[in-house]
Design a protein around this motif. Structure first.
Motif, short mmCIF file in Angstrom:
data_model
loop_
_atom_site.label_atom_id
_atom_site.label_comp_id
_atom_site.label_asym_id
_atom_site.label_seq_id
_atom_site.Cartn_x
_atom_site.Cartn_y
_atom_site.Cartn_z
N SER A 183 34.06 39.80 46.47
CA SER A 183 34.35 40.85 47.46
C SER A 183 33.44 42.05 47.25
O SER A 183 32.91 42.63 48.20
N VAL A 214 34.98 52.56 45.33
CA VAL A 214 35.79 51.44 45.84
C VAL A 214 36.05 50.47 44.70
O VAL A 214 35.12 50.03 44.02
N THR A 215 37.32 50.14 44.51
CA THR A 215 37.73 49.31 43.37
C THR A 215 38.04 47.89 43.81
O THR A 215 38.77 47.69 44.79
N PHE A 216 37.52 46.92 43.08
CA PHE A 216 37.83 45.52 43.31
C PHE A 216 38.40 44.95 42.03
O PHE A 216 37.77 45.04 40.97
N GLY A 217 39.60 44.41 42.11
CA GLY A 217 40.23 43.92 40.88
C GLY A 217 41.41 43.04 41.17
O GLY A 217 41.60 42.57 42.30
N ASP A 218 42.21 42.81 40.14
CA ASP A 218 43.39 41.98 40.31
C ASP A 218 44.64 42.83 40.27
O ASP A 218 44.75 43.70 39.44
N LEU A 230 33.67 49.65 41.49
CA LEU A 230 34.27 49.29 40.21
C LEU A 230 34.76 47.85 40.32
O LEU A 230 35.54 47.53 41.22
N VAL A 251 39.62 56.10 48.97
CA VAL A 251 40.06 54.70 49.05
C VAL A 251 41.02 54.40 47.90
O VAL A 251 40.70 54.66 46.74
N ALA A 305 37.45 39.18 43.16
CA ALA A 305 36.97 40.56 43.11
C ALA A 305 35.45 40.66 43.08
O ALA A 305 34.85 41.48 43.81
N ARG A 315 51.02 49.21 36.03
CA ARG A 315 51.28 47.97 35.30
C ARG A 315 51.89 48.19 33.93
O ARG A 315 51.66 49.21 33.29
N ASN A 351 36.69 44.90 38.32
CA ASN A 351 37.58 44.77 37.17
C ASN A 351 37.88 43.35 36.73
O ASN A 351 38.63 43.16 35.77
N GLU A 352 37.35 42.36 37.44
CA GLU A 352 37.70 40.98 37.10
C GLU A 352 36.46 40.13 36.88
O GLU A 352 35.39 40.42 37.42
N VAL A 406 35.55 52.63 54.82
CA VAL A 406 35.41 53.40 53.58
C VAL A 406 34.73 54.74 53.86
O VAL A 406 35.14 55.79 53.36
N TYR A 415 45.22 46.10 31.30
CA TYR A 415 44.89 47.21 32.20
C TYR A 415 45.40 48.57 31.72
O TYR A 415 44.71 49.58 31.84
N ALA A 442 43.10 51.48 46.08
CA ALA A 442 43.27 50.03 45.97
C ALA A 442 44.60 49.70 45.28
O ALA A 442 44.80 50.05 44.12
N LEU A 479 46.23 47.21 43.57
CA LEU A 479 45.87 45.94 42.93
C LEU A 479 47.12 45.22 42.46
O LEU A 479 48.15 45.81 42.28
N GLU A 516 41.23 39.73 50.67
CA GLU A 516 41.54 38.62 49.76
C GLU A 516 42.91 38.03 50.13
O GLU A 516 43.19 37.83 51.31
N ASN A 548 45.17 43.54 48.13
CA ASN A 548 44.50 42.25 47.97
C ASN A 548 45.43 41.15 47.45
O ASN A 548 44.97 40.11 47.00
N LYS A 549 46.73 41.40 47.49
CA LYS A 549 47.70 40.43 46.97
C LYS A 549 48.55 39.83 48.09
O LYS A 549 48.94 40.53 49.02
#
Lengths: 136, 102, 130
Positions: free
Chosen positions: C19, C126-130, C6, B98, C16, A14, C8-9, B92, A21, B100, B102, B34, B8-9
């Motif tokens: 989830s 495992v990461t959850f974010g935007d 993790l 894993v 996130a 990003r 992040n949002e 997983v 971020y 991600a 984002l 998502e 997830n987008k």
């Protein structure tokens, strides 16, 4: 945890400033350096903008954190992979990036560039080779 | 097993899916979660990309995220698998790492 | 297996947190260990006890706190991210001369080292974010 050495990649995709971020991601890299793991960074997609030379945030009232990249060498984070295709897509060349250097302790402290330009395939292979990838 | 990639987008909003597909090595797995699940719907302009990717990757959607968005199983591109939350955990565990997108 | 998460949002803004919570429950149900949930960026907002969602909506903070209470899951808010966003525990409130704290039960505030440690200690992150 003693003795464990994992391959950890910080993958930055990003641009800086528009969102937090990149900045908070850099903070993890700096803290993570204390853990003495096998660390590298990769700059992919808009992440390459983080290394753009000449950042000046004085007029937007935000903190310019780009000088911190130059400290990475002192934290033994010396492999910064930058994706060639991401640079090309954005009309950037290596000369447009901040020069980031480190002193190689295994080579009589010779000063070397931390930036390694690699292609997308190689980034894919590098991701595959990690134990952990952080995404910022 | 190699890498489990998550996206997830919506592919119409961000380049996360494209970036993932262009980096994922053959034989790895992609889990759409998502808004990422929209990429697995048939008849969109993304379908050819998913069909090409299916030749070299395993692709799954997270069932609960599909249901939330009104995407039924028969609306999915042929070859895309569906996993529940426990299946996500299994993926997983089965993979070494894993990643991600984002 | 030992799994770290993790987030992040922030809650309600992005899926996130939902989830990650679903993942944590599913992993625990399968007998895995959730070693730690680390909250970073706006994710630290998951840990304020002052959130007051409408009664017909899920209560994201209480859900996390319950997970800590019933399964002993370690919920950690990044201190730097939390300070920026006004999330503090009694110690932080005192140190920074604030008139109140807002951290929710089951959460604690600590440094980013806790995230890196989780990445090293756990079999998976495992990461959850935007």
């Amino acid at each position: 945890m003693a003795g464990q050495c994992k391959k950890i990649m910080y993958l930055h995709r990003r641009a800086p400033y528009g969102t937090v971020y990149a900045q908070e991601g850099l903070e993890v890299v700096l803290i993570g350096a204390a853990f003495d793991q096998d660390v590298c960074m990769a700059f992919v997609d808009d992440g390459v903008y983080q290394l753009k030379a000449g950042q000046d945030t004085s007029a937007v009232g935000m903190k310019n954190f780009s000088p911190a990249w130059r400290a990475l060498g002192d934290y033994d984070v010396t492999r910064l992979y930058v994706e060639r295709e991401s640079l090309d897509e954005r009309g950037l060349r290596e000369e447009d990036l901040m020069p980031l250097r480190y002193e190689d302790e295994n080579d009589d402290w010779a000063e070397k560039s931390s930036i390694v330009i690699v292609d997308r395939k190689e980034i894919g292979r590098l991701i595959d080779a990690q134990d952990v990838v952080f995404n910022f | 097993m190699p890498v489990l990639h998550t996206v997830n987008k919506s592919p119409f909003e961000k380049n996360a899916l494209d970036s993932c597909l262009s980096h994922a090595l053959d034989g790895s797995t992609l889990l759409l979660i998502e808004d990422g699940v929209y990429a697995a719907m048939r008849a969109s302009s993304i379908e050819p990309r998913i069909r090409r990717a299916l030749k070299r990757l395993r692709i799954h959607v997270l069932e609960n995220d599909c249901r939330a968005r009104g995407i039924s199983e028969d609306a999915l591109i042929e070859g895309v698998g569906s996993v529940d939350d426990a299946g996500f955990v299994d993926l997983v565990v089965e993979h070494d790492n894993v990643q991600a997108w984002l | 297996m030992k799994i770290g998460l993790l987030v992040n949002e922030g809650p309600y803004q992005h899926q996130a947190a939902d989830s990650a919570y679903r993942f944590a429950c599913a992993a625990l149900a399968k007998g895995h260990e959730i070693f730690r949930v680390f909250f970073y960026h706006d994710g630290v907002n998951n840990g304020t006890r002052l959130m007051t969602p409408p009664q017909d909506d899920r209560h994201i903070q209480q859900r996390w706190s319950e997970l800590a209470r019933t399964h002993g899951v370690d919920l950690v808010l990044c201190v730097a991210a939390a300070q920026r966003r006004g999330i503090c525990d009694p110690d932080e409130a005192k140190r920074n001369a604030k008139d109140a704290d807002n951290i929710a039960p089951g959460f604690r505030i600590s440094g980013l080292g806790q995230l890196v440690e989780a990445a090293i200690e756990c079999d998976r992150l495992v990461t959850f974010g935007d």
